[in-house]
Motif scaffolding. Structure first.
Motif, PDB file in Angstrom:
ATOM      1  N   ALA A  41       0.907  -1.162  -0.156  1.00  0.00           N
ATOM      2  CA  ALA A  41       0.082  -0.012  -0.010  1.00  0.00           C
ATOM      3  C   ALA A  41       0.813   1.210  -0.030  1.00  0.00           C
ATOM      4  O   ALA A  41       0.562   2.175  -0.524  1.00  0.00           O
ATOM      5  CB  ALA A  41      -0.774   0.082   1.341  1.00  0.00           C
TER       6      ALA A  41
ATOM      7  N   SER B  23       2.412   1.860  -3.619  1.00  0.00           N
ATOM      8  CA  SER B  23       1.456   1.777  -4.476  1.00  0.00           C
ATOM      9  C   SER B  23       1.805   2.964  -5.461  1.00  0.00           C
ATOM     10  O   SER B  23       2.222   3.956  -5.105  1.00  0.00           O
ATOM     11  CB  SER B  23       0.220   1.811  -4.024  1.00  0.00           C
TER      12      SER B  23
ATOM     13  N   GLY C 104      -2.816   6.365  -1.952  1.00  0.00           N
ATOM     14  CA  GLY C 104      -3.644   5.285  -1.443  1.00  0.00           C
ATOM     15  C   GLY C 104      -3.741   3.932  -1.982  1.00  0.00           C
ATOM     16  O   GLY C 104      -2.838   3.927  -3.001  1.00  0.00           O
ATOM     17  N   ALA C 105      -4.398   2.990  -1.525  1.00  0.00           N
ATOM     18  CA  ALA C 105      -4.263   1.815  -2.026  1.00  0.00           C
ATOM     19  C   ALA C 105      -5.633   1.097  -1.824  1.00  0.00           C
ATOM     20  O   ALA C 105      -6.342   1.301  -0.681  1.00  0.00           O
ATOM     21  CB  ALA C 105      -3.362   0.837  -1.662  1.00  0.00           C
ATOM     22  N   ILE C 106      -5.953  -0.022  -2.501  1.00  0.00           N
ATOM     23  CA  ILE C 106      -7.375  -0.791  -2.365  1.00  0.00           C
ATOM     24  C   ILE C 106      -6.621  -2.213  -1.826  1.00  0.00           C
ATOM     25  O   ILE C 106      -5.875  -2.751  -2.336  1.00  0.00           O
ATOM     26  CB  ILE C 106      -8.104  -1.127  -3.423  1.00  0.00           C
ATOM     27  N   LEU C 107      -7.195  -2.552  -0.385  1.00  0.00           N
ATOM     28  CA  LEU C 107      -6.820  -3.730  -0.052  1.00  0.00           C
ATOM     29  C   LEU C 107      -8.119  -4.893  -0.281  1.00  0.00           C
ATOM     30  O   LEU C 107      -9.192  -4.468   0.411  1.00  0.00           O
ATOM     31  CB  LEU C 107      -6.902  -3.656   1.479  1.00  0.00           C
ATOM     32  N   ALA C 108      -7.935  -5.822  -1.098  1.00  0.00           N
ATOM     33  CA  ALA C 108      -9.029  -6.575  -1.429  1.00  0.00           C
ATOM     34  C   ALA C 108      -8.189  -7.862  -1.719  1.00  0.00           C
ATOM     35  O   ALA C 108      -7.348  -8.263  -2.710  1.00  0.00           O
ATOM     36  CB  ALA C 108      -9.556  -5.959  -2.723  1.00  0.00           C
TER      37      ALA C 108
ATOM     38  N   LYS D 218      -7.625  -8.332   6.129  1.00  0.00           N
ATOM     39  CA  LYS D 218      -7.653  -6.853   5.589  1.00  0.00           C
ATOM     40  C   LYS D 218      -7.770  -5.960   6.558  1.00  0.00           C
ATOM     41  O   LYS D 218      -7.203  -4.733   6.813  1.00  0.00           O
ATOM     42  CB  LYS D 218      -8.485  -7.006   4.486  1.00  0.00           C
TER      43      LYS D 218
ATOM     44  N   ALA E  85      -5.279  -3.185   7.327  1.00  0.00           N
ATOM     45  CA  ALA E  85      -5.666  -1.433   7.288  1.00  0.00           C
ATOM     46  C   ALA E  85      -5.158  -0.809   8.550  1.00  0.00           C
ATOM     47  O   ALA E  85      -4.889   0.479   8.564  1.00  0.00           O
ATOM     48  CB  ALA E  85      -7.136  -1.292   7.019  1.00  0.00           C
TER      49      ALA E  85
ATOM     50  N   ARG F 294     -17.292  -1.993   2.399  1.00  0.00           N
ATOM     51  CA  ARG F 294     -18.676  -2.565   1.867  1.00  0.00           C
ATOM     52  C   ARG F 294     -18.930  -3.652   2.534  1.00  0.00           C
ATOM     53  O   ARG F 294     -18.197  -4.688   2.783  1.00  0.00           O
ATOM     54  CB  ARG F 294     -18.469  -2.634   0.455  1.00  0.00           C
TER      55      ARG F 294
END
Length: 92
Positions: free
Chosen positions: A47, A50, A55-59, A66, A70, A90
C-alpha cells in the motif's frame, strides 16, 4: 536557512526516503499487541509502495486479515502526523 528549517527538511527527506520500506513500519510494528502474519505486513508495504501514492485498495480472500492490514497502514499514517484518512468499506 534557520536550524529549525534545516531539521524540518531533513526529517521530510528522511520520511520520503523510507516510504515503502520496513523501516517506515518498524515503530508501529514494535508497538503491536497482535500476532501479525508476514503477508499482512507485505500488504501494508504494498500500500505504501502503490503507484497510486495517495492510497491503495486492500482486496483479497475472505479472512486473510484486511482489517489488520488497514490497521497497520492507519497506525503508520497517524504516527506520521497525517490526520485525513479515508476508509471505505462495503458490507455484502
Amino acid at each position: 536557512m534557520s536550524v529549525f528549517l534545516k531539521k524540518y527538511l531533513a526529517e521530510k527527506i528522511n520520511l520520503q526516503k523510507m516510504a515503502g520500506s520496513l523501516n517506515r513500519l518498524s515503530s508501529v510494528l514494535a508497538k503491536s499487541t497482535i500476532d501479525l502474519n508476514p503477508y499482512q505486513i507485505h500488504a501494508a508495504l504494498y500500500a505504501f509502495n502503490s503507484p497510486l501514492s495517495r492510497g491503495a485498495i486492500l482486496a483479497d480472500e475472505v479472512g486473510l486479515g484486511k482489517t489488520i492490514e488497514a490497521g497497520i497502514i492507519i497506525s503508520q499514517l497517524w504516527a506520521e502526523g497525517k490526520r485525513r484518512i479515508l476508509i471505505m468499506a462495503r458490507n455484502n
